[in-house]
Motif scaffolding. Sequence first.
Motif, short mmCIF file in Angstrom:
data_model
loop_
_atom_site.label_atom_id
_atom_site.label_comp_id
_atom_site.label_asym_id
_atom_site.label_seq_id
_atom_site.Cartn_x
_atom_site.Cartn_y
_atom_site.Cartn_z
N ALA A 193 -0.56 20.08 -8.38
CA ALA A 193 -1.03 18.73 -8.67
C ALA A 193 0.10 17.70 -8.67
O ALA A 193 -0.14 16.50 -8.51
N THR A 194 1.34 18.13 -8.84
CA THR A 194 2.46 17.19 -8.88
C THR A 194 3.12 17.03 -7.51
O THR A 194 3.96 16.14 -7.34
N ALA A 195 2.78 17.87 -6.55
CA ALA A 195 3.41 17.81 -5.23
C ALA A 195 2.57 16.93 -4.30
O ALA A 195 1.34 16.90 -4.39
N ARG A 196 3.27 16.24 -3.44
CA ARG A 196 2.60 15.33 -2.51
C ARG A 196 3.59 14.87 -1.47
O ARG A 196 4.80 14.99 -1.64
N PHE A 226 0.83 -1.20 0.00
CA PHE A 226 0.00 0.00 0.00
C PHE A 226 0.86 1.25 0.00
O PHE A 226 2.04 1.22 0.35
N SER A 227 0.25 2.35 -0.42
CA SER A 227 0.88 3.65 -0.30
C SER A 227 -0.14 4.63 0.26
O SER A 227 -1.33 4.57 -0.08
N LEU A 228 0.33 5.50 1.14
CA LEU A 228 -0.49 6.55 1.73
C LEU A 228 0.06 7.88 1.25
O LEU A 228 1.28 8.09 1.26
N THR A 229 -0.83 8.77 0.83
CA THR A 229 -0.41 10.04 0.23
C THR A 229 -1.24 11.18 0.79
O THR A 229 -2.46 11.07 0.89
N VAL A 230 -0.54 12.27 1.14
CA VAL A 230 -1.22 13.52 1.45
C VAL A 230 -0.98 14.42 0.25
O VAL A 230 0.16 14.71 -0.11
N LEU A 231 -2.07 14.81 -0.42
CA LEU A 231 -1.97 15.58 -1.66
C LEU A 231 -1.83 17.07 -1.41
O LEU A 231 -2.47 17.62 -0.51
N SER A 232 -1.02 17.72 -2.22
CA SER A 232 -0.95 19.18 -2.21
C SER A 232 -2.16 19.70 -2.98
O SER A 232 -2.48 19.21 -4.05
N GLN A 233 -2.80 20.70 -2.42
CA GLN A 233 -3.96 21.29 -3.08
C GLN A 233 -3.57 22.51 -3.92
O GLN A 233 -4.41 23.11 -4.57
N LEU A 234 -2.27 22.83 -3.92
CA LEU A 234 -1.78 23.97 -4.70
C LEU A 234 -1.04 23.53 -5.96
O LEU A 234 -1.00 24.25 -6.94
N PHE A 266 4.22 19.74 7.19
CA PHE A 266 2.79 19.51 6.96
C PHE A 266 2.00 20.82 7.06
O PHE A 266 1.10 21.08 6.26
N HIS A 267 2.35 21.67 8.03
CA HIS A 267 1.63 22.92 8.26
C HIS A 267 2.16 24.08 7.42
O HIS A 267 1.59 25.17 7.46
N ASP A 268 3.22 23.87 6.65
CA ASP A 268 3.79 24.93 5.82
C ASP A 268 2.80 25.31 4.71
O ASP A 268 2.49 24.51 3.83
N PRO A 269 2.30 26.56 4.71
CA PRO A 269 1.31 26.97 3.70
C PRO A 269 1.84 26.86 2.26
O PRO A 269 1.06 26.62 1.34
N ALA A 270 3.13 26.99 2.07
CA ALA A 270 3.70 26.91 0.73
C ALA A 270 3.57 25.50 0.13
O ALA A 270 3.51 25.35 -1.09
N ARG A 271 3.50 24.47 0.97
CA ARG A 271 3.35 23.09 0.47
C ARG A 271 1.92 22.81 0.04
O ARG A 271 1.68 21.91 -0.76
N GLY A 272 0.96 23.50 0.61
CA GLY A 272 -0.43 23.34 0.20
C GLY A 272 -1.08 22.05 0.65
O GLY A 272 -2.05 21.59 0.04
N LEU A 273 -0.58 21.44 1.73
CA LEU A 273 -1.17 20.20 2.22
C LEU A 273 -2.43 20.46 3.04
O LEU A 273 -3.31 19.60 3.13
N ILE A 274 -2.51 21.64 3.64
CA ILE A 274 -3.72 22.07 4.35
C ILE A 274 -4.19 23.36 3.68
O ILE A 274 -3.48 24.37 3.70
#
Length: 186
Positions: free
Chosen positions: A78-81, A68-76, A108-116
């Motif tokens: 599409a290629t970042a995760r 399995f793989s678990l992924t948190v997607l960047s919402q900013l 995870f909380h870094d706004p530039a990564r776009g995970l949240i």
Amino acid sequence: RWVVEEWSKIRTTKHRSEPFNIGGFYWRVLIFPRGNSNGGGGVDYLSLFLEAADPEAQPYGWARYASFSLTVLSQLDATARADKGASHKFESREADWGFSQFLPLAEFHDPARGLIVNDTVIITCDISMRKDFTPSPYDSRKETGFIGLKNQGATCYMNSLLQTLFHIPYFRKAVYHMPTTESDSP
């Protein structure tokens, strides 16, 4: 795809997705929003796991083999995760498997990564299952030139016990992984 809304309002130590069916089995994603201090990951990491849903309701001796793989997607972007993968035998003793140190909370909380974004996190889980599992056969004669045990005199009872235990895959695997030195000779 699990869309976790109102991320900042999650106050529990653990947070689980709704069960989902893959390969005839039910699974859940388990997340520790502030880290899993019990899993050795500490509280500086987002912890993410895959778990068999309702393991206590499964029949005696159940097992599920999955990669399995678990992924948190960047919402900013599409290629970042942020993603990690593993393979595991899920069973009553180990009904979940994953990553205590999935991602540092600072990243995870870094706004530039776009995970949240807008207090929402998107997590995906890809699972590849095998319904049956057979340990890979080991041919001791081919690998070592030996088969069975040599009787050293009055040891036949111990030899028969060891040969019986040797048919248990876990015992056999433990024997094969015992450390030896070059000076050891048959």
